[in-house]
Write a protein that holds these residues in place. Structure first.
Motif, PDB file in Angstrom:
ATOM      1  N   VAL A 129     -30.496  56.979  42.159  1.00 58.31           N
ATOM      2  CA  VAL A 129     -31.049  58.317  42.224  1.00 58.31           C
ATOM      3  C   VAL A 129     -30.359  59.078  43.348  1.00 58.31           C
ATOM      4  O   VAL A 129     -30.312  58.612  44.491  1.00 58.31           O
ATOM      5  CB  VAL A 129     -32.580  58.278  42.477  1.00 58.31           C
ATOM      6  N   VAL A 130     -29.797  60.235  42.997  1.00 62.77           N
ATOM      7  CA  VAL A 130     -29.149  61.112  43.971  1.00 62.77           C
ATOM      8  C   VAL A 130     -29.866  62.448  43.909  1.00 62.77           C
ATOM      9  O   VAL A 130     -30.079  62.995  42.824  1.00 62.77           O
ATOM     10  CB  VAL A 130     -27.647  61.294  43.661  1.00 62.77           C
ATOM     11  N   LYS A 131     -30.243  62.982  45.081  1.00 57.77           N
ATOM     12  CA  LYS A 131     -30.879  64.297  45.163  1.00 57.77           C
ATOM     13  C   LYS A 131     -29.930  65.240  45.891  1.00 57.77           C
ATOM     14  O   LYS A 131     -29.442  64.912  46.972  1.00 57.77           O
ATOM     15  CB  LYS A 131     -32.210  64.215  45.907  1.00 57.77           C
ATOM     16  N   SER A 132     -29.707  66.415  45.272  1.00 54.87           N
ATOM     17  CA  SER A 132     -28.792  67.373  45.884  1.00 54.87           C
ATOM     18  C   SER A 132     -29.272  68.784  45.570  1.00 54.87           C
ATOM     19  O   SER A 132     -29.483  69.106  44.404  1.00 54.87           O
ATOM     20  CB  SER A 132     -27.375  67.157  45.325  1.00 54.87           C
ATOM     21  N   PRO A 133     -29.461  69.598  46.573  1.00 60.62           N
ATOM     22  CA  PRO A 133     -29.331  69.299  47.992  1.00 60.62           C
ATOM     23  C   PRO A 133     -30.476  68.401  48.456  1.00 60.62           C
ATOM     24  O   PRO A 133     -31.453  68.230  47.728  1.00 60.62           O
ATOM     25  CB  PRO A 133     -29.416  70.677  48.653  1.00 60.62           C
ATOM     26  N   ALA A 134     -30.319  67.861  49.638  1.00 57.43           N
ATOM     27  CA  ALA A 134     -31.363  66.990  50.185  1.00 57.43           C
ATOM     28  C   ALA A 134     -32.683  67.765  50.260  1.00 57.43           C
ATOM     29  O   ALA A 134     -32.677  68.948  50.637  1.00 57.43           O
ATOM     30  CB  ALA A 134     -30.975  66.485  51.573  1.00 57.43           C
ATOM     31  N   PRO A 135     -33.803  67.135  49.884  1.00 54.39           N
ATOM     32  CA  PRO A 135     -35.094  67.825  49.945  1.00 54.39           C
ATOM     33  C   PRO A 135     -35.464  68.183  51.375  1.00 54.39           C
ATOM     34  O   PRO A 135     -35.133  67.465  52.315  1.00 54.39           O
ATOM     35  CB  PRO A 135     -36.083  66.806  49.380  1.00 54.39           C
ATOM     36  N   ASN A 167     -38.362  67.590  43.884  1.00 54.06           N
ATOM     37  CA  ASN A 167     -38.246  68.465  45.046  1.00 54.06           C
ATOM     38  C   ASN A 167     -36.787  68.808  45.352  1.00 54.06           C
ATOM     39  O   ASN A 167     -36.465  69.313  46.412  1.00 54.06           O
ATOM     40  CB  ASN A 167     -38.922  67.840  46.270  1.00 54.06           C
ATOM     41  N   SER A 168     -35.912  68.517  44.407  1.00 60.77           N
ATOM     42  CA  SER A 168     -34.486  68.792  44.516  1.00 60.77           C
ATOM     43  C   SER A 168     -33.901  68.613  43.121  1.00 60.77           C
ATOM     44  O   SER A 168     -34.602  68.178  42.208  1.00 60.77           O
ATOM     45  CB  SER A 168     -33.845  67.811  45.511  1.00 60.77           C
ATOM     46  N   ASN A 169     -32.623  68.929  42.943  1.00 61.32           N
ATOM     47  CA  ASN A 169     -31.948  68.532  41.710  1.00 61.32           C
ATOM     48  C   ASN A 169     -31.778  67.022  41.767  1.00 61.32           C
ATOM     49  O   ASN A 169     -31.331  66.490  42.788  1.00 61.32           O
ATOM     50  CB  ASN A 169     -30.589  69.212  41.581  1.00 61.32           C
ATOM     51  N   VAL A 170     -32.147  66.335  40.707  1.00 63.69           N
ATOM     52  CA  VAL A 170     -32.117  64.871  40.691  1.00 63.69           C
ATOM     53  C   VAL A 170     -31.093  64.407  39.657  1.00 63.69           C
ATOM     54  O   VAL A 170     -31.100  64.871  38.514  1.00 63.69           O
ATOM     55  CB  VAL A 170     -33.507  64.294  40.339  1.00 63.69           C
ATOM     56  N   TYR A 171     -30.218  63.501  40.078  1.00 62.41           N
ATOM     57  CA  TYR A 171     -29.257  62.868  39.185  1.00 62.41           C
ATOM     58  C   TYR A 171     -29.647  61.399  39.128  1.00 62.41           C
ATOM     59  O   TYR A 171     -29.648  60.705  40.149  1.00 62.41           O
ATOM     60  CB  TYR A 171     -27.825  63.044  39.709  1.00 62.41           C
ATOM     61  N   MET A 172     -30.026  60.934  37.949  1.00 60.70           N
ATOM     62  CA  MET A 172     -30.554  59.584  37.783  1.00 60.70           C
ATOM     63  C   MET A 172     -29.629  58.820  36.833  1.00 60.70           C
ATOM     64  O   MET A 172     -29.428  59.249  35.695  1.00 60.70           O
ATOM     65  CB  MET A 172     -31.965  59.699  37.196  1.00 60.70           C
ATOM     66  N   THR A 173     -29.062  57.708  37.317  1.00 61.22           N
ATOM     67  CA  THR A 173     -28.196  56.864  36.496  1.00 61.22           C
ATOM     68  C   THR A 173     -28.914  55.550  36.218  1.00 61.22           C
ATOM     69  O   THR A 173     -29.380  54.891  37.148  1.00 61.22           O
ATOM     70  CB  THR A 173     -26.859  56.570  37.217  1.00 61.22           C
ATOM     71  N   VAL A 174     -29.002  55.197  34.942  1.00 60.54           N
ATOM     72  CA  VAL A 174     -29.611  53.923  34.550  1.00 60.54           C
ATOM     73  C   VAL A 174     -28.542  52.847  34.683  1.00 60.54           C
ATOM     74  O   VAL A 174     -27.520  52.894  34.001  1.00 60.54           O
ATOM     75  CB  VAL A 174     -30.161  53.979  33.108  1.00 60.54           C
TER      76      VAL A 174
END
Length: 67
Positions: free
Chosen positions: A59-65, A7-14
């Protein structure tokens, strides 16, 4: 996680473990620690931990959903 659309751009770091993820109609791919994934909005995500080790993600979502 249940399969869902981002529901947003998701940046996922393992951070720890191995992330098993399928995006849209792709099969499952695996990513280990220190991997950063950029997942665009409205992408079907199938996120799993298929291994015995603990999986830790940032997990970072940008912009906020929008709610």
């Amino acid at each position: 996680l249940p399969e869902h659309l981002s529901n947003s751009n998701v940046y996922m770091t393992v951070v720890r473990g191995i992330l098993s993820i399928g995006l849209n109609d792709q099969g499952i791919h695996e990513y280990s620690n220190n991997t950063l994934l950029k997942i665009p909005i409205n992408t079907k995500m199938n996120v799993k931990n298929l291994h015995d080790d603990t999986l830790e993600l940032i997990v970072v979502k940008s912009p906020a959903p929008k709610v």
